[in-house]
Design a protein around this motif. Structure first.
Motif, PDB file in Angstrom:
ATOM      1  N   GLU A 167       0.830  -1.214   0.000  1.00  0.00           N
ATOM      2  CA  GLU A 167       0.000   0.000   0.000  1.00  0.00           C
ATOM      3  C   GLU A 167       0.862   1.261   0.000  1.00  0.00           C
ATOM      4  O   GLU A 167       0.577   2.220  -0.726  1.00  0.00           O
ATOM      5  CB  GLU A 167      -0.931   0.013   1.212  1.00  0.00           C
ATOM      6  N   ALA A 168       1.930   1.251   0.788  1.00  0.00           N
ATOM      7  CA  ALA A 168       2.831   2.404   0.830  1.00  0.00           C
ATOM      8  C   ALA A 168       3.437   2.653  -0.547  1.00  0.00           C
ATOM      9  O   ALA A 168       3.508   3.797  -1.011  1.00  0.00           O
ATOM     10  CB  ALA A 168       3.922   2.192   1.875  1.00  0.00           C
ATOM     11  N   SER A 169       3.833   1.598  -1.215  1.00  0.00           N
ATOM     12  CA  SER A 169       4.390   1.711  -2.558  1.00  0.00           C
ATOM     13  C   SER A 169       3.340   2.217  -3.549  1.00  0.00           C
ATOM     14  O   SER A 169       3.619   3.082  -4.385  1.00  0.00           O
ATOM     15  CB  SER A 169       4.938   0.353  -3.002  1.00  0.00           C
ATOM     16  N   THR A 170       2.123   1.697  -3.441  1.00  0.00           N
ATOM     17  CA  THR A 170       1.026   2.140  -4.303  1.00  0.00           C
ATOM     18  C   THR A 170       0.759   3.628  -4.118  1.00  0.00           C
ATOM     19  O   THR A 170       0.563   4.368  -5.091  1.00  0.00           O
ATOM     20  CB  THR A 170      -0.258   1.328  -4.000  1.00  0.00           C
ATOM     21  N   ILE A 171       0.767   4.087  -2.877  1.00  0.00           N
ATOM     22  CA  ILE A 171       0.522   5.496  -2.573  1.00  0.00           C
ATOM     23  C   ILE A 171       1.620   6.365  -3.187  1.00  0.00           C
ATOM     24  O   ILE A 171       1.340   7.364  -3.860  1.00  0.00           O
ATOM     25  CB  ILE A 171       0.413   5.711  -1.053  1.00  0.00           C
ATOM     26  N   GLU A 172       2.876   5.988  -2.975  1.00  0.00           N
ATOM     27  CA  GLU A 172       3.976   6.776  -3.540  1.00  0.00           C
ATOM     28  C   GLU A 172       3.931   6.768  -5.066  1.00  0.00           C
ATOM     29  O   GLU A 172       4.167   7.797  -5.706  1.00  0.00           O
ATOM     30  CB  GLU A 172       5.320   6.293  -3.009  1.00  0.00           C
ATOM     31  N   ASN A 173       3.590   5.623  -5.664  1.00  0.00           N
ATOM     32  CA  ASN A 173       3.495   5.543  -7.124  1.00  0.00           C
ATOM     33  C   ASN A 173       2.333   6.379  -7.667  1.00  0.00           C
ATOM     34  O   ASN A 173       2.422   6.919  -8.766  1.00  0.00           O
ATOM     35  CB  ASN A 173       3.365   4.092  -7.582  1.00  0.00           C
ATOM     36  N   TYR A 174       1.249   6.472  -6.917  1.00  0.00           N
ATOM     37  CA  TYR A 174       0.120   7.315  -7.315  1.00  0.00           C
ATOM     38  C   TYR A 174       0.491   8.797  -7.207  1.00  0.00           C
ATOM     39  O   TYR A 174       0.157   9.603  -8.077  1.00  0.00           O
ATOM     40  CB  TYR A 174      -1.092   7.018  -6.426  1.00  0.00           C
ATOM     41  N   LYS A 226      -8.457  11.885  -0.888  1.00  0.00           N
ATOM     42  CA  LYS A 226      -9.838  11.387  -0.889  1.00  0.00           C
ATOM     43  C   LYS A 226      -9.946  10.230  -1.885  1.00  0.00           C
ATOM     44  O   LYS A 226     -10.491   9.169  -1.572  1.00  0.00           O
ATOM     45  CB  LYS A 226     -10.796  12.527  -1.240  1.00  0.00           C
ATOM     46  N   GLU A 227      -9.400  10.437  -3.096  1.00  0.00           N
ATOM     47  CA  GLU A 227      -9.444   9.395  -4.123  1.00  0.00           C
ATOM     48  C   GLU A 227      -8.655   8.151  -3.697  1.00  0.00           C
ATOM     49  O   GLU A 227      -9.129   7.026  -3.843  1.00  0.00           O
ATOM     50  CB  GLU A 227      -8.894   9.935  -5.442  1.00  0.00           C
ATOM     51  N   LEU A 228      -7.455   8.364  -3.181  1.00  0.00           N
ATOM     52  CA  LEU A 228      -6.651   7.242  -2.699  1.00  0.00           C
ATOM     53  C   LEU A 228      -7.363   6.492  -1.578  1.00  0.00           C
ATOM     54  O   LEU A 228      -7.369   5.259  -1.545  1.00  0.00           O
ATOM     55  CB  LEU A 228      -5.310   7.745  -2.169  1.00  0.00           C
ATOM     56  N   GLY A 229      -7.942   7.234  -0.670  1.00  0.00           N
ATOM     57  CA  GLY A 229      -8.653   6.618   0.445  1.00  0.00           C
ATOM     58  C   GLY A 229      -9.816   5.762  -0.017  1.00  0.00           C
ATOM     59  O   GLY A 229     -10.010   4.643   0.479  1.00  0.00           O
ATOM     60  N   ASP A 230     -10.569   6.291  -0.966  1.00  0.00           N
ATOM     61  CA  ASP A 230     -11.693   5.523  -1.500  1.00  0.00           C
ATOM     62  C   ASP A 230     -11.208   4.253  -2.201  1.00  0.00           C
ATOM     63  O   ASP A 230     -11.799   3.189  -2.049  1.00  0.00           O
ATOM     64  CB  ASP A 230     -12.515   6.374  -2.470  1.00  0.00           C
ATOM     65  N   ALA A 231     -10.127   4.369  -2.957  1.00  0.00           N
ATOM     66  CA  ALA A 231      -9.621   3.224  -3.714  1.00  0.00           C
ATOM     67  C   ALA A 231      -8.989   2.160  -2.810  1.00  0.00           C
ATOM     68  O   ALA A 231      -9.111   0.965  -3.083  1.00  0.00           O
ATOM     69  CB  ALA A 231      -8.594   3.698  -4.749  1.00  0.00           C
ATOM     70  N   LEU A 232      -8.321   2.590  -1.743  1.00  0.00           N
ATOM     71  CA  LEU A 232      -7.584   1.657  -0.888  1.00  0.00           C
ATOM     72  C   LEU A 232      -8.266   1.372   0.447  1.00  0.00           C
ATOM     73  O   LEU A 232      -7.724   0.632   1.266  1.00  0.00           O
ATOM     74  CB  LEU A 232      -6.174   2.201  -0.628  1.00  0.00           C
ATOM     75  N   ASN A 233      -9.420   1.979   0.681  1.00  0.00           N
ATOM     76  CA  ASN A 233     -10.133   1.841   1.948  1.00  0.00           C
ATOM     77  C   ASN A 233      -9.255   2.280   3.125  1.00  0.00           C
ATOM     78  O   ASN A 233      -9.073   1.550   4.100  1.00  0.00           O
ATOM     79  CB  ASN A 233     -10.643   0.410   2.147  1.00  0.00           C
ATOM     80  N   ILE A 234      -8.708   3.489   2.977  1.00  0.00           N
ATOM     81  CA  ILE A 234      -7.843   4.087   4.001  1.00  0.00           C
ATOM     82  C   ILE A 234      -8.353   5.496   4.275  1.00  0.00           C
ATOM     83  O   ILE A 234      -8.692   6.232   3.351  1.00  0.00           O
ATOM     84  CB  ILE A 234      -6.381   4.175   3.519  1.00  0.00           C
ATOM     85  N   ASP A 235      -8.386   5.870   5.538  1.00  0.00           N
ATOM     86  CA  ASP A 235      -8.728   7.240   5.914  1.00  0.00           C
ATOM     87  C   ASP A 235      -7.426   8.001   6.139  1.00  0.00           C
ATOM     88  O   ASP A 235      -6.691   7.726   7.079  1.00  0.00           O
ATOM     89  CB  ASP A 235      -9.577   7.243   7.191  1.00  0.00           C
TER      90      ASP A 235
END
Length: 166
Positions: A27-34, A85-94
């Protein structure tokens, strides 16, 4: 324009996004890549912004902006909020978690800021517990000396400790 995090000056403005749970390495990698391409395109009134993003401790995402290049505007800050907001919705993270993060050994845990007094009274938080003080951070250099502090130094917690204990 995106720049490597270690190339951002210490006086760069920062925003700290705390997640509501520990992130996996994936998830951390996905976030940084996004974030890399959206930060690369980030602008204020058409002027490119020089910025970076980094996940720290698999719990916090830091956006750093070199204001000597160009300053953020209200609209550009709103745009960055939409990323999360978009990342949170996609990854189910607040990413807008407002609980108090603290170190319990090597694990980062949290408690509700509305339960601060109870956390101190129950012994969950001692005067020497290291907490993540996200509230008083404004520049990148603050991460080194104002971010992880002892609970008795935290503006939100110090009033709950007996004066003779700290």
């Amino acid at each position: 324009m995106y720049v490597d995090f270690d190339k951002i000056p210490q006086n760069a403005r920062i925003w700290v996004y705390q997640t509501n749970r520990q992130l996996t390495d994936n998830e951390a990698s996905t976030i940084e890549n996004y974030l890399k391409p959206v930060v690369n395109q980030w602008a204020a009134h058409g002027a490119s912004l020089l910025a970076s993003a980094k996940v720290l401790h698999n719990r916090f995402v830091i956006i750093a902006l070199d204001q000597s290049f160009n300053e953020a505007s209200g609209c550009s800050i709103d745009a960055s909020t939409r990323w999360f907001k978009e990342l949170g919705d996609a990854l189910n993270i607040d990413f807008f978690d407002r609980s108090q993060a603290y170190l319990d050994g090597i694990e980062i845990k949290t408690f509700s800021v509305f339960q601060s007094k109870k956390a101190v009274e129950s012994g969950l938080i001692s005067p020497d517990t290291l907490i993540f003080n996200n509230v008083n951070l404004s520049i990148l250099g603050d991460l080194a000396n104002k971010w992880q502090i002892k609970a008795f130094e935290a503006p939100t917690l110090k009033r709950f400790f007996a004066k003779d204990l700290v």
